[in-house]
Design a protein around this motif. Structure first.
Motif, PDB file in Angstrom:
ATOM      1  N   GLU A  89     -16.378   9.472   5.176  1.00 51.57           N
ATOM      2  CA  GLU A  89     -15.225  10.114   5.813  1.00 51.57           C
ATOM      3  C   GLU A  89     -14.073   9.131   5.968  1.00 51.57           C
ATOM      4  O   GLU A  89     -12.909   9.495   5.780  1.00 51.57           O
ATOM      5  CB  GLU A  89     -15.618  10.687   7.175  1.00 51.57           C
ATOM      6  N   GLU A  90     -14.390   7.894   6.304  1.00 55.77           N
ATOM      7  CA  GLU A  90     -13.364   6.859   6.497  1.00 55.77           C
ATOM      8  C   GLU A  90     -12.570   6.646   5.201  1.00 55.77           C
ATOM      9  O   GLU A  90     -11.342   6.579   5.214  1.00 55.77           O
ATOM     10  CB  GLU A  90     -14.029   5.549   6.937  1.00 55.77           C
ATOM     11  N   TYR A  91     -13.270   6.566   4.073  1.00 54.24           N
ATOM     12  CA  TYR A  91     -12.616   6.368   2.776  1.00 54.24           C
ATOM     13  C   TYR A  91     -11.768   7.591   2.408  1.00 54.24           C
ATOM     14  O   TYR A  91     -10.631   7.456   1.966  1.00 54.24           O
ATOM     15  CB  TYR A  91     -13.658   6.091   1.699  1.00 54.24           C
ATOM     16  N   ILE A  92     -12.319   8.776   2.608  1.00 54.76           N
ATOM     17  CA  ILE A  92     -11.595  10.010   2.277  1.00 54.76           C
ATOM     18  C   ILE A  92     -10.326  10.123   3.118  1.00 54.76           C
ATOM     19  O   ILE A  92      -9.251  10.440   2.602  1.00 54.76           O
ATOM     20  CB  ILE A  92     -12.513  11.244   2.462  1.00 54.76           C
ATOM     21  N   ASP A  93     -10.430   9.819   4.413  1.00 59.42           N
ATOM     22  CA  ASP A  93      -9.256   9.860   5.286  1.00 59.42           C
ATOM     23  C   ASP A  93      -8.215   8.829   4.855  1.00 59.42           C
ATOM     24  O   ASP A  93      -7.012   9.111   4.858  1.00 59.42           O
ATOM     25  CB  ASP A  93      -9.660   9.616   6.746  1.00 59.42           C
TER      26      ASP A  93
END
Length: 186
Positions: A89-93
């Protein structure tokens, strides 16, 4: 004692060969055959070293080509990738934020080349794909007053092909491109 003295002599000889002679010979050969590369591929301007063609440099001006994002903050002593999984999620955000910022800075941008939003493995990659450099042309044209055609010709003149015709991908060194752009503006 019969085995200790030959072992010590052999160790000293090997230390001299591997620790002194070999490094001196390879350094001398590099300096003779490839002096620019052996000294870090430094870029000078007006007699002053301004960087290396091997390392990305941070560029904030909208009138210049932007390099790849750096997870090392463009610090050559802190080379590092993000080490994030692409499904996290951190990378996608982070990618969503970068894409939104890129679209804001480059409103004419239709297709986003991946290297404009992703960082390199080392965080110091000095090159962009030709597509990523060309994607920045409308913004730079608006900021500098140079025509898009002039900028396209400048990018095309700085495209480096595959090494030996088969290794790697075509690329553009952002530092060299920005130096040429600066010269064009003066």
């Amino acid at each position: 004692m019969k085995t200790i003295l030959p072992a010590i002599r052999l160790s000293v000889v090997l230390m001299l060969i591997c620790g002194v002679v070999y490094p001196l010979v390879t350094t001398a050969a590099a300096q003779l055959l490839f002096p620019a590369e052996a000294n870090g591929s430094l870029i000078t301007q007006n007699g002053k070293v301004i960087g290396s063609s091997l390392l990305a440099q941070e560029v904030k001006s909208p009138a210049m080509f932007q390099p790849r994002a750096s997870n090392a903050s463009y610090d050559p002593t802190a080379s590092a990738g993000s080490n994030r999984a692409v499904a996290s999620e951190e990378y996608i955000d982070e990618m969503k934020e970068k894409i939104a910022q890129l679209r804001q800075e480059n409103p004419a941008l239709q297709t986003i080349p991946p290297d404009l939003v992703t960082g390199s493995g080392s965080g110091l990659d000095p090159d962009l794909s030709p597509e990523a450099a060309k994607a920045q042309i409308p913004r730079i044209s608006q900021a500098t007053g140079l025509s898009e055609q002039q900028l396209l010709e400048l990018v095309e003149a700085h495209v480096q092909g595959r090494q030996l015709g088969i290794f790697g991908e075509p690329r553009v060194n952002v530092t060299a491109l920005n130096l040429a752009l600066t010269a064009e503006l003066n």
